[in-house]
Motif scaffolding. Structure first.
Motif, mmCIF file in Angstrom:
data_model
loop_
_atom_site.group_PDB
_atom_site.id
_atom_site.type_symbol
_atom_site.label_atom_id
_atom_site.label_comp_id
_atom_site.label_asym_id
_atom_site.label_seq_id
_atom_site.Cartn_x
_atom_site.Cartn_y
_atom_site.Cartn_z
ATOM 1 N N GLY A 300 29.378 34.482 50.971
ATOM 2 C CA GLY A 300 30.600 34.675 50.197
ATOM 3 C C GLY A 300 30.306 35.154 48.787
ATOM 4 O O GLY A 300 31.005 36.028 48.258
ATOM 5 N N ALA A 301 29.241 34.585 48.201
ATOM 6 C CA ALA A 301 28.864 34.994 46.835
ATOM 7 C C ALA A 301 28.416 36.449 46.806
ATOM 8 O O ALA A 301 28.783 37.204 45.899
ATOM 9 C CB ALA A 301 27.741 34.092 46.317
ATOM 10 N N VAL A 302 27.632 36.844 47.790
ATOM 11 C CA VAL A 302 27.158 38.231 47.858
ATOM 12 C C VAL A 302 28.339 39.183 47.979
ATOM 13 O O VAL A 302 28.438 40.182 47.254
ATOM 14 C CB VAL A 302 26.195 38.424 49.051
ATOM 15 C CG1 VAL A 302 25.887 39.908 49.258
ATOM 16 C CG2 VAL A 302 24.903 37.656 48.830
ATOM 17 N N GLU A 303 29.255 38.865 48.890
ATOM 18 C CA GLU A 303 30.400 39.752 49.112
ATOM 19 C C GLU A 303 31.301 39.805 47.882
ATOM 20 O O GLU A 303 31.732 40.887 47.466
ATOM 21 C CB GLU A 303 31.195 39.272 50.335
ATOM 22 C CG GLU A 303 32.348 40.174 50.732
ATOM 23 C CD GLU A 303 31.900 41.538 51.236
ATOM 24 O OE1 GLU A 303 32.768 42.387 51.485
ATOM 25 O OE2 GLU A 303 30.675 41.763 51.372
ATOM 26 N N THR A 304 31.583 38.633 47.287
ATOM 27 C CA THR A 304 32.441 38.600 46.098
ATOM 28 C C THR A 304 31.825 39.381 44.953
ATOM 29 O O THR A 304 32.499 40.167 44.276
ATOM 30 C CB THR A 304 32.672 37.141 45.661
ATOM 31 O OG1 THR A 304 33.316 36.432 46.719
ATOM 32 C CG2 THR A 304 33.555 37.085 44.423
ATOM 33 N N THR A 305 30.524 39.172 44.734
ATOM 34 C CA THR A 305 29.843 39.849 43.635
ATOM 35 C C THR A 305 29.783 41.350 43.863
ATOM 36 O O THR A 305 29.967 42.150 42.939
ATOM 37 C CB THR A 305 28.422 39.291 43.458
ATOM 38 O OG1 THR A 305 28.499 37.873 43.284
ATOM 39 C CG2 THR A 305 27.731 39.899 42.255
ATOM 40 N N ARG A 306 29.521 41.749 45.101
ATOM 41 C CA ARG A 306 29.460 43.179 45.397
ATOM 42 C C ARG A 306 30.823 43.844 45.197
ATOM 43 O O ARG A 306 30.917 44.949 44.651
ATOM 44 C CB ARG A 306 28.975 43.400 46.830
ATOM 45 C CG ARG A 306 27.468 43.249 46.971
ATOM 46 C CD ARG A 306 27.025 43.463 48.404
ATOM 47 N NE ARG A 306 25.575 43.500 48.503
ATOM 48 C CZ ARG A 306 24.902 43.579 49.646
ATOM 49 N NH1 ARG A 306 25.578 43.627 50.802
ATOM 50 N NH2 ARG A 306 23.585 43.617 49.674
ATOM 51 N N LEU A 307 31.877 43.185 45.654
ATOM 52 C CA LEU A 307 33.218 43.726 45.454
ATOM 53 C C LEU A 307 33.526 43.851 43.969
ATOM 54 O O LEU A 307 34.094 44.852 43.510
ATOM 55 C CB LEU A 307 34.259 42.837 46.148
ATOM 56 C CG LEU A 307 34.271 42.876 47.673
ATOM 57 C CD1 LEU A 307 35.222 41.807 48.221
ATOM 58 C CD2 LEU A 307 34.704 44.253 48.181
ATOM 59 N N TYR A 308 33.159 42.805 43.215
ATOM 60 C CA TYR A 308 33.393 42.807 41.776
ATOM 61 C C TYR A 308 32.591 43.917 41.096
ATOM 62 O O TYR A 308 33.108 44.650 40.247
ATOM 63 C CB TYR A 308 33.015 41.446 41.194
ATOM 64 C CG TYR A 308 33.297 41.291 39.718
ATOM 65 C CD1 TYR A 308 34.604 41.265 39.235
ATOM 66 C CD2 TYR A 308 32.252 41.170 38.806
ATOM 67 C CE1 TYR A 308 34.864 41.119 37.877
ATOM 68 C CE2 TYR A 308 32.502 41.030 37.445
ATOM 69 C CZ TYR A 308 33.812 41.004 36.997
ATOM 70 O OH TYR A 308 34.065 40.869 35.651
#
Length: 520
Positions: A300-308
């Motif tokens: 979740g952190a990877v996906e959230t950070t990448r989207l951001y």
């Protein structure tokens, strides 16, 4: 002996802790009786006839409770207890003992056994001891869950504070390593452009040469897809498996491994692996579940950070596109923002600022003139000096720039640099007449970088000044328009990069030098 059927029913319904029990005794009739009782209570029960057989079973499968006789051939109960302790599994052990060996049972308690039952045993006693063992196991589970929750909180906090991925990974891997007692934790992330899973970070319980150099750096996407085609997670207990060969070079040193795919919308974006190189330290199903919980948070952190990050990059590219469009309207300012950014970077690095501050100042410099989108270019391109009204119109570009950038949260730290980059060190600048160190450092840096590029670029009313003249102008107005320390650092670093010798005390051609440096 009578069996309390109501107790069986209640225990069967409240089965929340222990699920699997291994009974170890060389007397078949005892293992049969115990298995019947415990299965009636709702437990899954297996049997072994001695310690060696039991140990082999425990190396391949996890049991929450072991009930073992003390006196057995091959390997007795005390030896089995010691070997189970080496496995570092959270297993509760109950000893069976005859009256003559009760002292040995007490010794077993000192070595970590939960309790002991004297033969010939009473069924009610068996039920009571197992019920207490179940309660103890649930307490341990709750303690582990509390630790997991605390660790997950630290990961969530890192995400909410906007920490970069490397920081999130370090926090996560540190927490995971403690929770599942792994020698090494390794994280692979998918690189979509290359079609590879790349080793991003590893965490070691203790540094060891044979572990640190034995990890495969890149794994092809199709191999990962094939590995997890039929299963969601992997837990194995012995060496020589293809799973080990895929991730580490020397798999025969490995005793156990857990491999969990990081999934987002059913797509594998990474792999989290735990390794045990410690002899007989075998991971459990519970530890696999713990790693899966943490892996979900990391995914979740990877996906959230990448989207951001993608959103940030899109905004930055949009802003820079606007700047390029503004500069393209005027051949005299084309490329100005890029050059100012490079000069500002030279100054920031020369001052020894942290990398993140250097990057922020660089970005602010790229965007410092974005407010010119609202300024009429025709007045700025005339060959004469600006009138007072035209100059006041020009001043509005910093206010317009602030209005453009203000709604973009991740650029908010750059706003003071952009808004105040026309303040003078002596307080005679604009918009607020700030003086000295009341002017933000980034703005003071942009003031020098902006003025230097303005002086060394062609303008409608004059040709570009030579570098030597521009540097002398910076010295001349040091302490008036410019921060003296920033001027000193810029000249030092600029001369290093250009290979220009110091020009202190050089005569200035009056026709070349301007009475006041331009700064647009």
């Amino acid at each position: 002996m009578t069996i309390n059927n109501s107790l069986f029913l209640v225990r069967g319904k409240e089965l929340l802790g222990i699920k699997k029990i291994l009974v170890v005794d060389d007397e078949r009739n005892i293992t049969d009786v115990l298995a019947t009782i415990l299965r009636s209570l709702g437990y899954s029960v297996s049997a072994a006839s001695d310690g060696e057989e039991a140990l082999n079973i425990l190396k391949k499968e996890y049991y929450e409770l072991v009930i073992t006789d003390i006196k057995m051939p091959q390997m007795d109960g005390l030896s089995l207890l010691k070997e189970i302790n080496k496995l570092k599994k959270d297993i509760i052990i109950i000893m069976l003992t005859g009256l003559a060996t009760s002292d040995t049972a007490v010794e077993a308690m000192r070595s970590g056994a939960f309790d002991y039952i004297v033969k010939p045993f009473n069924i009610e006693k068996i039920i009571d001891v197992v019920a207490r063992a179940d309660k103890e196991f649930r307490k341990r589970c709750e303690s582990i869950q509390l630790k997991e929750t605390a660790s997950l909180y630290h990961i969530s906090e890192a995400i909410s504070l906007g920490s970069d991925l490397n920081n999130i990974f370090k926090i996560g891997i540190s927490a995971i390593s403690k929770e599942i007692d792994a020698d090494v934790i390794a994280l692979y992330l998918k690189n979509d452009k290359k079609g590879l899973f790349e080793l991003k970070i590893r965490g070691f319980k203790s540094k060891n040469e044979r572990w640190s150099k034995g990890f495969i750096k890149n794994i092809e996407e199709d191999k990962i897809s094939s590995l997890f085609k039929e299963t969601k997670t992997i837990l194995w207990y012995d060496s020589g498996h293809i799973e080990a060969d895929l991730f580490i070079i020397n798999g025969d040193q490995l005793f156990s491994m857990i491999s969990i795919p990081l999934r987002v919308k059913n797509k594998i974006i990474g792999i989290m692996n735990a390794y045990s190189f410690t002899k007989n330290h075998i991971f459990t199903e519970g530890q696999k579940k713990t790693l899966a919980i943490f892996s979900n948070s990391i995914a979740g952190a990877v996906e959230t950070t990448r989207l951001y990050d993608n959103l940030q990059q899109t905004f930055k590219e949009t802003m820079l596109g606007l700047v390029a469009a503004i500069e393209a309207r005027d051949k005299y300012t084309n490329g100005h923002s890029t050059r100012v950014a490079e000069y500002a970077k030279i100054i920031a690095e020369g001052l020894g600022l942290p990398k993140e501050d250097v990057n922020l100042i660089y970005q602010a410099a790229r965007l410092h003139d974005i407010g010119k989108i609202g300024i009429d270019n025709s007045a700025l391109n005339k060959p004469e000096r600006l009138t007072e009204n035209e100059h006041n119109m020009f001043k509005a570009h910093i206010t317009i720039g602030r209005q453009i950038i203000q709604p973009i949260n991740f650029l908010s730290q750059a706003i003071p640099f952009i808004y105040y980059h026309h303040e003078f060190y002596n307080g005679k600048g604009y918009p607020d007449g700030k003086m000295g160190e009341d002017i933000p450092l980034g703005a003071r840096i942009l003031q020098v970088a902006d003025a230097f590029d303005a002086m060394t670029s062609d303008r409608p009313y004059r040709k570009a000044l030579p570098y030597a003249t521009a540097l002398s102008e910076l010295r001349k107005f040091s302490g008036i328009q410019f921060d003296p320390e920033i001027v000193r650092v810029f000249i030092r670093e600029f001369e290093k990069k250009r290979g220009i010798s110091s020009m202190a005390g050089m005569e200035i051609d009056v026709k070349e030098a301007s009475a006041k440096p331009e700064f647009f």
